[in-house]
Structure formats: structure tokens, C-alpha cells
Design a protein around this motif. Structure first.
Motif, PDB file in Angstrom:
ATOM      1  N   GLY A 184       0.828  -1.203   0.000  1.00 28.16           N
ATOM      2  CA  GLY A 184       0.000   0.000   0.000  1.00 28.16           C
ATOM      3  C   GLY A 184       0.861   1.251   0.000  1.00 28.16           C
ATOM      4  O   GLY A 184       1.965   1.272   0.555  1.00 28.16           O
ATOM      5  N   GLY A 185       0.350   2.297  -0.624  1.00 27.87           N
ATOM      6  CA  GLY A 185       1.128   3.514  -0.788  1.00 27.87           C
ATOM      7  C   GLY A 185       1.279   4.351   0.453  1.00 27.87           C
ATOM      8  O   GLY A 185       2.077   5.302   0.473  1.00 27.87           O
ATOM      9  N   ASP A 186       0.513   4.045   1.513  1.00 25.72           N
ATOM     10  CA  ASP A 186       0.571   4.854   2.738  1.00 25.72           C
ATOM     11  C   ASP A 186       1.639   4.383   3.721  1.00 25.72           C
ATOM     12  O   ASP A 186       1.767   4.949   4.814  1.00 25.72           O
ATOM     13  CB  ASP A 186      -0.793   4.859   3.434  1.00 25.72           C
ATOM     14  CG  ASP A 186      -1.838   5.607   2.626  1.00 25.72           C
ATOM     15  OD1 ASP A 186      -1.447   6.509   1.864  1.00 25.72           O
ATOM     16  OD2 ASP A 186      -3.033   5.289   2.750  1.00 25.72           O
ATOM     17  N   ILE A 187       2.392   3.362   3.356  1.00 26.41           N
ATOM     18  CA  ILE A 187       3.468   2.883   4.223  1.00 26.41           C
ATOM     19  C   ILE A 187       4.451   4.034   4.456  1.00 26.41           C
ATOM     20  O   ILE A 187       4.882   4.706   3.518  1.00 26.41           O
ATOM     21  CB  ILE A 187       4.208   1.696   3.574  1.00 26.41           C
ATOM     22  CG1 ILE A 187       3.302   0.469   3.494  1.00 26.41           C
ATOM     23  CG2 ILE A 187       5.496   1.361   4.324  1.00 26.41           C
ATOM     24  CD1 ILE A 187       2.961  -0.159   4.814  1.00 26.41           C
ATOM     25  N   PRO A 188       4.835   4.311   5.712  1.00 24.78           N
ATOM     26  CA  PRO A 188       5.795   5.396   5.977  1.00 24.78           C
ATOM     27  C   PRO A 188       7.150   5.157   5.305  1.00 24.78           C
ATOM     28  O   PRO A 188       7.611   4.009   5.193  1.00 24.78           O
ATOM     29  CB  PRO A 188       5.938   5.386   7.496  1.00 24.78           C
ATOM     30  CG  PRO A 188       4.692   4.735   7.992  1.00 24.78           C
ATOM     31  CD  PRO A 188       4.343   3.704   6.960  1.00 24.78           C
ATOM     32  N   VAL A 207       5.495   5.955   0.963  1.00 28.06           N
ATOM     33  CA  VAL A 207       6.061   5.274  -0.199  1.00 28.06           C
ATOM     34  C   VAL A 207       5.529   5.877  -1.497  1.00 28.06           C
ATOM     35  O   VAL A 207       6.274   6.052  -2.471  1.00 28.06           O
ATOM     36  CB  VAL A 207       5.755   3.761  -0.136  1.00 28.06           C
ATOM     37  CG1 VAL A 207       6.150   3.074  -1.436  1.00 28.06           C
ATOM     38  CG2 VAL A 207       6.493   3.118   1.037  1.00 28.06           C
ATOM     39  N   SER A 208       4.262   6.245  -1.521  1.00 25.03           N
ATOM     40  CA  SER A 208       3.662   6.773  -2.749  1.00 25.03           C
ATOM     41  C   SER A 208       4.228   8.133  -3.146  1.00 25.03           C
ATOM     42  O   SER A 208       4.104   8.546  -4.304  1.00 25.03           O
ATOM     43  CB  SER A 208       2.141   6.875  -2.593  1.00 25.03           C
ATOM     44  OG  SER A 208       1.812   7.770  -1.548  1.00 25.03           O
ATOM     45  N   HIS A 209       4.858   8.848  -2.221  1.00 24.88           N
ATOM     46  CA  HIS A 209       5.406  10.168  -2.511  1.00 24.88           C
ATOM     47  C   HIS A 209       6.926  10.171  -2.707  1.00 24.88           C
ATOM     48  O   HIS A 209       7.536  11.242  -2.851  1.00 24.88           O
ATOM     49  CB  HIS A 209       5.044  11.151  -1.385  1.00 24.88           C
ATOM     50  CG  HIS A 209       3.602  11.537  -1.367  1.00 24.88           C
ATOM     51  ND1 HIS A 209       2.670  10.893  -0.589  1.00 24.88           N
ATOM     52  CD2 HIS A 209       2.925  12.500  -2.059  1.00 24.88           C
ATOM     53  CE1 HIS A 209       1.485  11.448  -0.773  1.00 24.88           C
ATOM     54  NE2 HIS A 209       1.607  12.414  -1.672  1.00 24.88           N
ATOM     55  N   GLY A 224       8.934   1.542   5.717  1.00 23.84           N
ATOM     56  CA  GLY A 224       8.371   0.798   6.838  1.00 23.84           C
ATOM     57  C   GLY A 224       7.685  -0.484   6.404  1.00 23.84           C
ATOM     58  O   GLY A 224       7.542  -0.772   5.208  1.00 23.84           O
ATOM     59  N   ASN A 225       7.252  -1.264   7.386  1.00 24.50           N
ATOM     60  CA  ASN A 225       6.432  -2.441   7.085  1.00 24.50           C
ATOM     61  C   ASN A 225       4.973  -2.137   7.453  1.00 24.50           C
ATOM     62  O   ASN A 225       4.616  -0.986   7.718  1.00 24.50           O
ATOM     63  CB  ASN A 225       6.974  -3.693   7.788  1.00 24.50           C
ATOM     64  CG  ASN A 225       6.832  -3.636   9.306  1.00 24.50           C
ATOM     65  OD1 ASN A 225       6.202  -2.738   9.875  1.00 24.50           O
ATOM     66  ND2 ASN A 225       7.425  -4.612   9.978  1.00 24.50           N
ATOM     67  N   SER A 226       4.143  -3.162   7.500  1.00 26.87           N
ATOM     68  CA  SER A 226       2.711  -2.943   7.724  1.00 26.87           C
ATOM     69  C   SER A 226       2.408  -2.399   9.115  1.00 26.87           C
ATOM     70  O   SER A 226       1.325  -1.861   9.345  1.00 26.87           O
ATOM     71  CB  SER A 226       1.943  -4.255   7.509  1.00 26.87           C
ATOM     72  OG  SER A 226       2.367  -5.246   8.454  1.00 26.87           O
ATOM     73  N   GLN A 227       3.356  -2.518  10.048  1.00 23.45           N
ATOM     74  CA  GLN A 227       3.125  -2.061  11.423  1.00 23.45           C
ATOM     75  C   GLN A 227       3.766  -0.700  11.712  1.00 23.45           C
ATOM     76  O   GLN A 227       3.501  -0.089  12.747  1.00 23.45           O
ATOM     77  CB  GLN A 227       3.693  -3.090  12.412  1.00 23.45           C
ATOM     78  CG  GLN A 227       3.134  -4.501  12.250  1.00 23.45           C
ATOM     79  CD  GLN A 227       1.633  -4.528  12.405  1.00 23.45           C
ATOM     80  OE1 GLN A 227       1.092  -4.037  13.392  1.00 23.45           O
ATOM     81  NE2 GLN A 227       0.944  -5.106  11.426  1.00 23.45           N
TER      82      GLN A 227
END
Length: 253
Positions: A184-188, A207-209, A224-227
Motif C-alpha cells: 500500500g502507498g501509505d506505508i511510511p 512510499v507513494s510520494h 516501513g512495514n505494515s506495522q
């Protein structure tokens, strides 16, 4: 027997250098390394005898260091970060075997870019993570991106070395697209430039930016990972401690 110290001296300043690394450089008769790294050390150890070679002259650099040590001189072969993580330790040992020289080689670790950058961002490497270089000088690009893919599928935090150069401008975007599709693109995502050096700067984005972020060869990028989450300007990857129960017990005391 003369010694060849393969020294990781950290990000560049003496504050990040281990005592053992500093002692090895101080005890050396000759300090060898990549020109940029040698110039960093000249400010800290101005009285040493230095020998350097430019980028892409690693084998010549190792041969030079081994030959000096074979003459009976103590030599410090220096690398920024850790000498055994994208540093000179491996090639020095390989060259010593190929040249069949009788030299006492000691590998001295240092603060690698991943840990230096993580400390600036907060605590993003608190759980399992993968370190991947995006440089395709010695590794095919398809293999690099496959490693990014599987690290993302394994939910690893990913630390990217050599994320971008003047010629390699698209690879960080390719890696970000892979992680975005899987996680997902919202991962830090944290970016640290010149970690531990006077020009140090950092930013935390997603990640998306990443494609729009200022990234160069002096940058380390941590995905980052999912957490992983961001709070109070800090990027944090939880390890799994159950904080709520502990805080509740303390509150009842």
C-alpha cells in the motif's frame, strides 16, 4: 607481522567513530581508501600518511594496501559506515587470498548508514529488516527488484542504499511502485541525507510520494512495514511489546 586493518569509520565525524576504529587509524603507518573518505579523515587525523584511489578502483586500492602491509607497515584500509556492509572487507580478503600474501588482516566494524539513518528518523528498524542496494553496477536490476519484491511480501522494513544517482534516476520509483502494490502507498518512508555529517537533513513521507522527494547518492531511504507508524515526528516500527497491559498494571498500583 604487519597488520592490515579494514576499518569502518562510521558516517564521517569522530563522534560516530568507535574507539577501536580510531586506534587502528592512529596506529597505522599508512591510511588507504577511496579519495572522498580519505579527505574526510584528513580533517580528524591530519598527520597521517595517506594513499587513495578514485571510485571504481577498488581492486587497485586493495592491492596497494596489501603490498604496503607486506613491506612490514601497519595499514588502515578505510570505508565509511561498516567495513563489512558494502565496504572493503570482502574484497580485501579475496585479494589477499588471490595474491597469497602473508598479512594479518583485522576487520573493524563501524556504524553503518542504516543504523545512523534509523537513529535520526526514530526507531524504524526495531523489527526484522532487509538492506538492499539499488546500485546495479555489480547486481542485475531485475535481481535487485526481485529482492525488493520478496522483502515487501515478507513484511520486512526495507533499507535502501544507493537509492539514486545522476544516471540511476528511476530505480527508487520502481522500488516504491513494487512496495506500494504489495503493502500500500501509505506505508511510511524516511529519507536521511548525509547522516552524521554537517549537511545532515531528513524527512518522513510515504512510499507513494517517494518519486517526488529529494533523494541522491548521499541518501538512505527506509521503507516501513505494515506495522510502522509515524507519531510526534518519529518513525517507529513496533517489536510487539504489549504496552497497554503494562500501563494498566502500573496505573492500578
Amino acid at each position: 607481522m604487519a597488520k592490515l586493518y579494514v576499518v569502518g569509520f562510521g558516517p564521517g565525524g569522530k563522534d560516530h567513530m568507535t574507539f577501536k576504529a580510531a586506534r587502528a587509524i592512529e596506529d597505522a603507518d599508512v591510511v588507504t581508501g577511496y579519495t572522498t573518505y580519505v579527505n574526510m579523515l584528513k580533517e580528524i587525523f591530519p598527520d597521517k600518511n595517506y594513499m587513495s584511489t578514485p571510485m571504481k578502483k577498488e581492486t587497485q586500492r586493495c592491492q596497494m594496501a596489501l603490498e604496503e602491509a607486506a613491506k612490514g607497515q601497519n595499514v588502515a584500509m578505510v570505508s565509511s559506515g561498516d567495513s563489512g556492509i558494502y565496504g572493503m572487507a570482502g574484497i580485501v580478503l579475496q585479494m589477499a587470498q588471490a595474491m597469497d600474501v602473508d598479512v594479518d588482516i583485522q576487520v573493524i566494524p563501524g556504524v553503518t548508514a542504516a543504523s545512523a539513518a534509523a537513529a535520526i528518523l526514530g526507531a524504524p528498524l526495531m523489527h526484522d529488516f532487509a538492506v538492499i542496494s539499488l546500485s546495479d553496477l555489480m547486481t542485475p536490476l531485475d535481481k535487485i527488484m526481485k529482492r525488493v519484491e520478496y522483502a515487501a511480501k515478507g513484511d520486512f522494513v526495507i533499507c535502501l542504499y544507493n537509492p539514486k544517482s545522476k544516471k540511476r534516476t528511476e530505480y527508487i520509483g520502481m522500488a516504491a511502485d513494487i512496495v506500494s502494490e504489495i503493502q500500500g502507498g501509505d506505508i511510511p518512508a524516511g529519507i536521511v541525507r548525509n547522516a552524521g555529517r554537517p549537511e545532515e537533513s531528513h524527512e518522513i513521507t510515504t512510499v507513494s510520494h517517494l518519486k517526488d522527494a529529494h533523494i541522491d547518492m548521499f541518501s538512505i531511504v527506509i521503507l516501513g512495514n505494515s506495522q510502522t507508524y509515524v507519531k510526534d515526528g518519529k518513525m517507529i516500527t513496533p517489536r510487539g511489546y504489549i504496552l497497554e497491559e503494562d500501563l494498566k498494571i502500573r496505573g492500578e498500583e
